[in-house]
Design a protein around this motif. Sequence first.
Motif, PDB file in Angstrom:
ATOM      1  N   GLY A  67       0.731  -1.289   0.167  1.00 41.45           N
ATOM      2  CA  GLY A  67       0.010  -0.027  -0.192  1.00 41.45           C
ATOM      3  C   GLY A  67       0.726   1.094  -0.051  1.00 41.45           C
ATOM      4  O   GLY A  67       2.141   1.067   0.109  1.00 41.45           O
ATOM      5  N   ALA A  68       0.142   2.300  -0.348  1.00 42.63           N
ATOM      6  CA  ALA A  68       1.032   3.648  -0.076  1.00 42.63           C
ATOM      7  C   ALA A  68      -0.129   4.754   0.520  1.00 42.63           C
ATOM      8  O   ALA A  68      -1.106   4.547  -0.097  1.00 42.63           O
ATOM      9  N   PHE A  69       0.560   5.718   0.840  1.00 45.78           N
ATOM     10  CA  PHE A  69      -0.002   7.012   1.285  1.00 45.78           C
ATOM     11  C   PHE A  69       0.777   8.220   0.950  1.00 45.78           C
ATOM     12  O   PHE A  69       2.012   8.324   0.982  1.00 45.78           O
ATOM     13  N   VAL A  70       0.185   9.349   0.658  1.00 46.65           N
ATOM     14  CA  VAL A  70       0.549  10.557   0.387  1.00 46.65           C
ATOM     15  C   VAL A  70       0.042  11.502   1.328  1.00 46.65           C
ATOM     16  O   VAL A  70      -1.178  11.467   1.439  1.00 46.65           O
ATOM     17  N   THR A  71       0.924  12.236   2.172  1.00 42.86           N
ATOM     18  CA  THR A  71       0.616  13.068   3.072  1.00 42.86           C
ATOM     19  C   THR A  71       1.214  14.579   2.660  1.00 42.86           C
ATOM     20  O   THR A  71       2.209  14.713   1.967  1.00 42.86           O
ATOM     21  N   LEU A  72       0.275  15.672   2.565  1.00 40.85           N
ATOM     22  CA  LEU A  72       0.679  17.091   2.337  1.00 40.85           C
ATOM     23  C   LEU A  72       0.556  17.892   3.475  1.00 40.85           C
ATOM     24  O   LEU A  72      -0.308  17.666   4.403  1.00 40.85           O
ATOM     25  N   LYS A  73       1.435  18.572   3.746  1.00 36.73           N
ATOM     26  CA  LYS A  73       1.630  19.533   5.009  1.00 36.73           C
ATOM     27  C   LYS A  73       1.966  20.992   4.701  1.00 36.73           C
ATOM     28  O   LYS A  73       2.647  21.010   3.459  1.00 36.73           O
ATOM     29  N   ARG A  74       1.338  22.071   5.091  1.00 40.30           N
ATOM     30  CA  ARG A  74       1.639  23.333   4.869  1.00 40.30           C
ATOM     31  C   ARG A  74       1.975  23.970   6.017  1.00 40.30           C
ATOM     32  O   ARG A  74       1.009  24.032   7.331  1.00 40.30           O
ATOM     33  N   ASN A  75       3.105  24.769   6.451  1.00 37.56           N
ATOM     34  CA  ASN A  75       3.285  25.475   7.542  1.00 37.56           C
ATOM     35  C   ASN A  75       3.179  24.522   8.928  1.00 37.56           C
ATOM     36  O   ASN A  75       2.862  24.926   9.923  1.00 37.56           O
ATOM     37  N   GLY A  76       3.761  23.244   8.162  1.00 39.44           N
ATOM     38  CA  GLY A  76       3.750  22.350   9.697  1.00 39.44           C
ATOM     39  C   GLY A  76       2.313  21.436  10.049  1.00 39.44           C
ATOM     40  O   GLY A  76       2.241  20.668  10.720  1.00 39.44           O
ATOM     41  N   GLU A  77       1.198  21.941   9.078  1.00 36.90           N
ATOM     42  CA  GLU A  77      -0.024  21.639   9.755  1.00 36.90           C
ATOM     43  C   GLU A  77      -0.628  20.684   8.352  1.00 36.90           C
ATOM     44  O   GLU A  77      -0.327  20.751   7.267  1.00 36.90           O
ATOM     45  N   LEU A  78      -1.238  19.837   8.742  1.00 36.23           N
ATOM     46  CA  LEU A  78      -1.829  18.836   7.955  1.00 36.23           C
ATOM     47  C   LEU A  78      -2.714  19.481   6.689  1.00 36.23           C
ATOM     48  O   LEU A  78      -3.479  20.146   7.129  1.00 36.23           O
ATOM     49  N   ARG A  79      -2.591  19.209   5.367  1.00 40.43           N
ATOM     50  CA  ARG A  79      -3.199  19.893   4.353  1.00 40.43           C
ATOM     51  C   ARG A  79      -4.139  18.727   3.640  1.00 40.43           C
ATOM     52  O   ARG A  79      -4.867  18.906   2.764  1.00 40.43           O
ATOM     53  N   GLY A  80      -3.861  17.259   3.855  1.00 44.22           N
ATOM     54  CA  GLY A  80      -4.223  16.283   3.330  1.00 44.22           C
ATOM     55  C   GLY A  80      -3.631  15.002   3.448  1.00 44.22           C
ATOM     56  O   GLY A  80      -2.256  15.022   3.387  1.00 44.22           O
ATOM     57  N   VAL A 126       5.227   4.146   2.165  1.00 44.72           N
ATOM     58  CA  VAL A 126       5.018   2.979   1.626  1.00 44.72           C
ATOM     59  C   VAL A 126       4.686   1.725   2.649  1.00 44.72           C
ATOM     60  O   VAL A 126       5.805   1.346   3.190  1.00 44.72           O
ATOM     61  N   LEU A 127       3.656   1.143   2.334  1.00 45.42           N
ATOM     62  CA  LEU A 127       3.174   0.109   3.398  1.00 45.42           C
ATOM     63  C   LEU A 127       3.596  -1.188   2.739  1.00 45.42           C
ATOM     64  O   LEU A 127       3.793  -1.596   1.907  1.00 45.42           O
ATOM     65  N   GLY A 128       3.879  -2.008   3.922  1.00 41.77           N
ATOM     66  CA  GLY A 128       4.197  -3.488   3.915  1.00 41.77           C
ATOM     67  C   GLY A 128       2.812  -4.300   4.083  1.00 41.77           C
ATOM     68  O   GLY A 128       2.028  -3.481   4.298  1.00 41.77           O
ATOM     69  N   PRO A 129       2.846  -5.454   3.890  1.00 44.11           N
ATOM     70  CA  PRO A 129       1.659  -6.467   4.304  1.00 44.11           C
ATOM     71  C   PRO A 129       1.090  -6.257   5.764  1.00 44.11           C
ATOM     72  O   PRO A 129       1.862  -6.040   6.612  1.00 44.11           O
ATOM     73  N   LEU A 130      -0.455  -6.267   5.827  1.00 45.81           N
ATOM     74  CA  LEU A 130      -0.779  -6.226   7.164  1.00 45.81           C
ATOM     75  C   LEU A 130      -0.747  -7.681   7.613  1.00 45.81           C
ATOM     76  O   LEU A 130      -0.719  -8.945   6.888  1.00 45.81           O
ATOM     77  N   GLU A 131      -0.456  -7.626   9.033  1.00 48.15           N
ATOM     78  CA  GLU A 131      -0.260  -8.828   9.951  1.00 48.15           C
ATOM     79  C   GLU A 131      -1.366  -8.756  10.943  1.00 48.15           C
ATOM     80  O   GLU A 131      -1.211  -7.680  11.836  1.00 48.15           O
ATOM     81  N   ALA A 132      -2.066 -10.144  11.154  1.00 47.34           N
ATOM     82  CA  ALA A 132      -2.969 -10.001  12.138  1.00 47.34           C
ATOM     83  C   ALA A 132      -2.114  -9.941  13.424  1.00 47.34           C
ATOM     84  O   ALA A 132      -1.299 -10.930  13.675  1.00 47.34           O
ATOM     85  N   ILE A 133      -2.697  -9.176  14.651  1.00 47.22           N
ATOM     86  CA  ILE A 133      -2.180  -9.249  16.057  1.00 47.22           C
ATOM     87  C   ILE A 133      -3.062  -9.391  17.257  1.00 47.22           C
ATOM     88  O   ILE A 133      -4.241  -9.263  17.002  1.00 47.22           O
ATOM     89  N   ASP A 134      -2.673  -9.906  18.227  1.00 50.18           N
ATOM     90  CA  ASP A 134      -3.470  -9.711  19.540  1.00 50.18           C
ATOM     91  C   ASP A 134      -2.910  -8.694  20.196  1.00 50.18           C
ATOM     92  O   ASP A 134      -1.728  -8.323  20.677  1.00 50.18           O
ATOM     93  N   PRO A 135      -3.556  -7.384  19.943  1.00 50.31           N
ATOM     94  CA  PRO A 135      -2.993  -6.300  20.550  1.00 50.31           C
ATOM     95  C   PRO A 135      -2.895  -6.277  22.205  1.00 50.31           C
ATOM     96  O   PRO A 135      -2.160  -5.197  22.531  1.00 50.31           O
ATOM     97  N   ARG A 136      -3.615  -7.235  22.774  1.00 46.51           N
ATOM     98  CA  ARG A 136      -3.150  -7.343  24.262  1.00 46.51           C
ATOM     99  C   ARG A 136      -1.680  -7.701  24.504  1.00 46.51           C
ATOM    100  O   ARG A 136      -1.032  -7.443  25.602  1.00 46.51           O
ATOM    101  N   ALA A 137      -1.057  -8.253  23.591  1.00 43.97           N
ATOM    102  CA  ALA A 137       0.348  -8.605  23.917  1.00 43.97           C
ATOM    103  C   ALA A 137       1.178  -7.765  23.741  1.00 43.97           C
ATOM    104  O   ALA A 137       1.312  -6.743  22.848  1.00 43.97           O
TER     105      ALA A 137
END
Length: 205
Positions: A67-80, A126-137
């Motif tokens: 997967g992939a994400f694109v983040t835009l920031k302007r003056n240190g603030e999130l823009r998208g 850039v994302l690697g594959p999802l791995e199921a987890i036990d969040p309590r561990a």
Amino acid sequence: MFTDAEKRALLEIARAAVIAQVTGRLASDHGRSQDWGQTPAVRLPTGGQRDDWGQTPDVPLHTGASGAFVTLKRNGELRGCLGTLECRRPLEEEVARLAASTSHQDPRFEPVRSWELADLHFEVSVLGPLEAIDPRALDAFVIGRHGLVVEQGSRRGLLLPQVATEWKWNREEFLAHTCRKAGLPGDAWQRAASVYRFDAEVFGD
């Protein structure tokens, strides 16, 4: 791991896609118009020559990204920020598509205006594959290294690893905020929700 040349190439592709979307011009076609609301045909410049993308080396980009994400920031603030968990195109095309979409389709923000372009900063995850987890561990995930996905029924929420670091969240806070991103109660991770982790390589300009 991406080389410095690959990181620069992806960031320049993201910037060119946003400029094209906002101004109505395809940067690599020297002014010819293209609707970047549709999926563009994106390429890296060849031969290391300078064109309207900027000085971008001719490098092979990884095709195994989940997967992939694109983040835009302007003056240190999130823009998208928009992304996908499933890359269905070559990574450089996916980054261009996401960057263009982020500039005008993130429902939390107004579309980017031309006068904002000079102040925008770009970040690619850039994302690697999802791995199921036990969040309590205790070893289920590491703050700053892993992003989280929480899913229950038709609801799904995702937060990138850098978000927890920027907000200085602990493990429980990260889980709770990811649940709320999915539109679920903050303690859904302790009940019926499924939780996944993923690695991400994050770089910006």
